[in-house]
Design a protein around this motif. Structure first.
Motif, PDB file in Angstrom:
ATOM      1  N   THR A  61      38.937  44.272  44.275  1.00  7.28           N
ATOM      2  CA  THR A  61      38.346  43.849  43.007  1.00  7.28           C
ATOM      3  C   THR A  61      38.497  42.355  42.849  1.00  7.28           C
ATOM      4  O   THR A  61      39.291  41.716  43.513  1.00  7.28           O
ATOM      5  CB  THR A  61      39.034  44.574  41.847  1.00  7.28           C
ATOM      6  OG1 THR A  61      40.420  44.233  41.851  1.00  7.28           O
ATOM      7  CG2 THR A  61      38.882  46.078  41.981  1.00  7.28           C
ATOM      8  N   GLN A  62      37.741  41.811  41.865  1.00 10.70           N
ATOM      9  CA  GLN A  62      37.737  40.382  41.662  1.00 10.70           C
ATOM     10  C   GLN A  62      38.338  40.000  40.318  1.00 10.70           C
ATOM     11  O   GLN A  62      38.052  38.933  39.800  1.00 10.70           O
ATOM     12  CB  GLN A  62      36.298  39.863  41.746  1.00 10.70           C
ATOM     13  CG  GLN A  62      35.757  39.825  43.155  1.00 10.70           C
ATOM     14  CD  GLN A  62      36.593  38.964  44.062  1.00 10.70           C
ATOM     15  OE1 GLN A  62      37.411  39.480  44.788  1.00 10.70           O
ATOM     16  NE2 GLN A  62      36.431  37.678  44.011  1.00 10.70           N
ATOM     17  N   ALA A  67      35.301  36.507  39.084  1.00  9.57           N
ATOM     18  CA  ALA A  67      34.748  36.792  37.760  1.00  9.57           C
ATOM     19  C   ALA A  67      35.189  35.746  36.746  1.00  9.57           C
ATOM     20  O   ALA A  67      34.379  35.217  35.974  1.00  9.57           O
ATOM     21  CB  ALA A  67      35.160  38.196  37.305  1.00  9.57           C
ATOM     22  N   GLU A  68      36.484  35.427  36.733  1.00  9.16           N
ATOM     23  CA  GLU A  68      36.975  34.413  35.804  1.00  9.16           C
ATOM     24  C   GLU A  68      36.444  33.034  36.176  1.00  9.16           C
ATOM     25  O   GLU A  68      36.112  32.221  35.298  1.00  9.16           O
ATOM     26  CB  GLU A  68      38.499  34.409  35.790  1.00  9.16           C
ATOM     27  CG  GLU A  68      39.114  35.609  35.099  1.00  9.16           C
ATOM     28  CD  GLU A  68      40.619  35.487  34.962  1.00  9.16           C
ATOM     29  OE1 GLU A  68      41.153  34.418  35.330  1.00  9.16           O
ATOM     30  OE2 GLU A  68      41.251  36.443  34.503  1.00  9.16           O
ATOM     31  N   GLU A  71      33.000  32.486  34.800  1.00 11.54           N
ATOM     32  CA  GLU A  71      32.969  32.142  33.381  1.00 11.54           C
ATOM     33  C   GLU A  71      33.284  30.667  33.171  1.00 11.54           C
ATOM     34  O   GLU A  71      32.658  29.990  32.346  1.00 11.54           O
ATOM     35  CB  GLU A  71      33.965  33.019  32.601  1.00 11.54           C
ATOM     36  CG  GLU A  71      33.619  34.503  32.589  1.00 11.54           C
ATOM     37  CD  GLU A  71      32.232  34.765  32.036  1.00 11.54           C
ATOM     38  OE1 GLU A  71      31.828  34.082  31.069  1.00 11.54           O
ATOM     39  OE2 GLU A  71      31.542  35.654  32.574  1.00 11.54           O
ATOM     40  N   ARG A 161      23.337  32.585  36.193  1.00 12.80           N
ATOM     41  CA  ARG A 161      24.706  33.027  36.506  1.00 12.80           C
ATOM     42  C   ARG A 161      24.815  33.483  37.957  1.00 12.80           C
ATOM     43  O   ARG A 161      25.830  33.229  38.622  1.00 12.80           O
ATOM     44  CB  ARG A 161      25.121  34.151  35.560  1.00 12.80           C
ATOM     45  CG  ARG A 161      25.399  33.683  34.130  1.00 12.80           C
ATOM     46  CD  ARG A 161      25.713  34.866  33.226  1.00 12.80           C
ATOM     47  NE  ARG A 161      26.962  35.495  33.587  1.00 12.80           N
ATOM     48  CZ  ARG A 161      28.154  35.118  33.116  1.00 12.80           C
ATOM     49  NH1 ARG A 161      28.233  34.114  32.265  1.00 12.80           N
ATOM     50  NH2 ARG A 161      29.248  35.746  33.480  1.00 12.80           N
ATOM     51  N   ALA A 165      27.157  31.937  40.803  1.00 11.32           N
ATOM     52  CA  ALA A 165      28.030  32.827  41.578  1.00 11.32           C
ATOM     53  C   ALA A 165      27.858  32.592  43.071  1.00 11.32           C
ATOM     54  O   ALA A 165      28.836  32.632  43.826  1.00 11.32           O
ATOM     55  CB  ALA A 165      27.727  34.286  41.231  1.00 11.32           C
ATOM     56  N   GLU A 256      35.667  40.852  48.218  1.00  5.59           N
ATOM     57  CA  GLU A 256      34.829  41.651  47.337  1.00  5.59           C
ATOM     58  C   GLU A 256      34.536  43.008  47.973  1.00  5.59           C
ATOM     59  O   GLU A 256      34.395  43.116  49.194  1.00  5.59           O
ATOM     60  CB  GLU A 256      33.511  40.933  47.059  1.00  5.59           C
ATOM     61  CG  GLU A 256      33.653  39.664  46.246  1.00  5.59           C
ATOM     62  CD  GLU A 256      32.314  39.086  45.855  1.00  5.59           C
ATOM     63  OE1 GLU A 256      31.806  39.426  44.776  1.00  5.59           O
ATOM     64  OE2 GLU A 256      31.761  38.289  46.637  1.00  5.59           O
ATOM     65  N   PRO A 440      29.765  38.841  40.408  1.00  6.19           N
ATOM     66  CA  PRO A 440      31.205  39.184  40.578  1.00  6.19           C
ATOM     67  C   PRO A 440      31.726  39.974  39.386  1.00  6.19           C
ATOM     68  O   PRO A 440      31.278  39.782  38.251  1.00  6.19           O
ATOM     69  CB  PRO A 440      31.874  37.802  40.645  1.00  6.19           C
ATOM     70  CG  PRO A 440      30.803  36.869  41.099  1.00  6.19           C
ATOM     71  CD  PRO A 440      29.535  37.398  40.510  1.00  6.19           C
TER      72      PRO A 440
END
Length: 440
Positions: A61-62, A67-68, A71, A161, A165, A256, A440
């Protein structure tokens, strides 16, 4: 020998060293024998240490990773900064289309007197309130255009986005590769220093020739140069990450998980192009319904007198204005809207084909990376065994230092190839996710 080869080794950021049953290169320590690691279990001593990145052994997992970072990068991107303003403009357009009139009402105030002529006291005041009216079909066309504009803004946001990414994923794996290269360079340097110390000691004791000492020193200097270059490459990769996110890269670079399913219809880029095409369709309809300017309905109130002795009289009237059609302007607007629609339609068809090819290419690259990884594992096992035999032969005096260094260089290179293959496999998986439009 294996113990001396690993002296001074730490655990760098983002990397995890684990015991492995696969043999790895060890630093030869002439005169030290092959039994210096006999205090360890035989399986561990023979296995050695294999460098594995945290990205390869971490959870798939990310959370806390890409993912953060996405953002943070989203908040810094120039186009993302204006995203809220674009959405606000689309919402304002929707409010205008839902209004009772196509535009605001207008108030006109007029005054007439004879002060510059006879000056008999003639006065006239007129107030007019004009309200534009919707043309038949134009209100619904404007409402459809506003909804399509809002959907287009939201779809463009997801496409942007995804683009960010993709940039993060490339830098993510560039940092992983740079960290792996730096770790291997540090291992080579520590091993070369241990080798140089032992060879110089034996040279001074008369066991080895001066040429062997020179070779050991040259190996150490080459390892130092490689370590300096690896440090610089890692700094460049981490600087690129900081530029994108405004924060240092995470300590652990996790891999990932592979795509659960291929659903090209959900690709953000295709969704954005489809929304843009639907927006041009609604604009084409608006152009077709805008055959003339909106008509106006006006309410007039007149208060007047003929001279100073007459009382004021009031009158109320209604005025309706119907602009005539403008054929040239209508043709211009419809032609522009149609050109935009045809362009959007062609871009969508081209993007579908391009993304399908990109996804197919990413799958082939992932398959090739997995095959390269399997081959690299086999080569690393073989060369590690050769290095162990070469170390033993050099310790027994059956081989010279130059031959040992050649075998050692090959073993180190195969270990580097294995580490790069591990990173390449996970990087190829990320590129496949990017080609499929998975965020992500």
């Amino acid at each position: 020998m294996a113990r001396l080869a690993m002296q001074g080794f730490g655990q760098p950021q983002g990397l995890i060293l684990i015991e492995s049953a696969v043999s790895t290169p060890r630093s030869p320590v002439p005169g030290g024998g092959c039994g210096s690691g006999s205090s360890r279990p035989d399986a561990v001593r023979r296995g050695g240490l294999v460098l594995l990145l945290g990205l390869l052994v971490g959870a798939p997992t990310q959370a806390g990773g890409l993912a953060e970072a996405l953002e943070r990068a989203w908040g810094r991107h120039p186009l993302a900064v204006a995203d809220a303003a674009r959405e606000s403009a689309a919402q304002a357009q929707s409010e205008l289309a839902a209004a009772l009139t196509p535009g605001p009402a207008a108030v006109t105030l007029a005054h007439l007197n004879d002060a510059l002529a006879s000056n008999r006291g003639k006065r006239e005041w007129e107030v007019e309130v004009a309200i534009p009216l919707w043309l038949p079909g134009l209100k619904s066309a404007r409402e459809a255009e506003a909804r399509a504009a809002l959907e287009e803004v939201q779809a463009q946001r997801r496409a942007l986005r995804l683009q960010i990414a993709g940039e993060l994923r490339e830098v993510w794996w560039a940092i992983a590769a740079a960290r792996q290269a730096r770790e291997l360079a540090q291992r080579r340097l520590a091993s070369a220093r241990a080798l140089e110390t032992e060879v110089v000691r034996r040279y001074k004791g008369g066991d080895l020739a001066r040429v062997d000492a020179n070779l050991a020193q040259n190996e150490r200097m080459a390892a130092e140069a490689e370590a300096i270059e690896a440090d610089a490459a890692l700094a460049r990769a981490e600087q690129a990450w900081q530029t994108l996110t405004g924060a240092p890269p995470p300590v652990t670079l996790s891999a990932e998980a592979g795509p659960a399913a291929d659903n090209a219809a959900d690709h953000p880029r295709l969704a954005a192009l489809g929304a843009a095409m639907r927006l041009t369709q609604t604009r084409l309809r608006v152009a077709a319904e805008s055959r003339r300017d909106p008509p106006e309905l006006a309410l007039r109130l007149v208060r007047e007198r003929s001279d100073a002795h007459d009382p004021y009289g009031n009158s109320l009237g209604v005025k309706f204005t119907l602009p005539l059609g403008a054929d040239a302007r209508e043709r211009r607007d419809r032609a522009a809207a149609r050109a935009g629609f045809l362009q959007a339609e062609a871009e969508l068809a081209q993007a579908r084909l391009g993304l399908a090819q990109e996804a197919a290419r990413a799958r082939l690259e992932l398959q090739a990376a997995e095959a390269q990884l399997a081959l690299a594992r086999e080569r690393q096992t073989l060369l590690a065994d050769n290095l162990r035999l070469a170390e033993k032969a050099f310790t027994l005096g059956e081989n010279d230092l130059a031959a040992l260094l050649r075998v050692r260089a090959m073993a180190l290179e195969t270990e580097a190839i294995l580490a790069r293959a591990l990173i390449a496999r996970d990087a190829a998986r990320s590129r496949l996710l990017q080609a499929l439009g998975v965020l992500p």
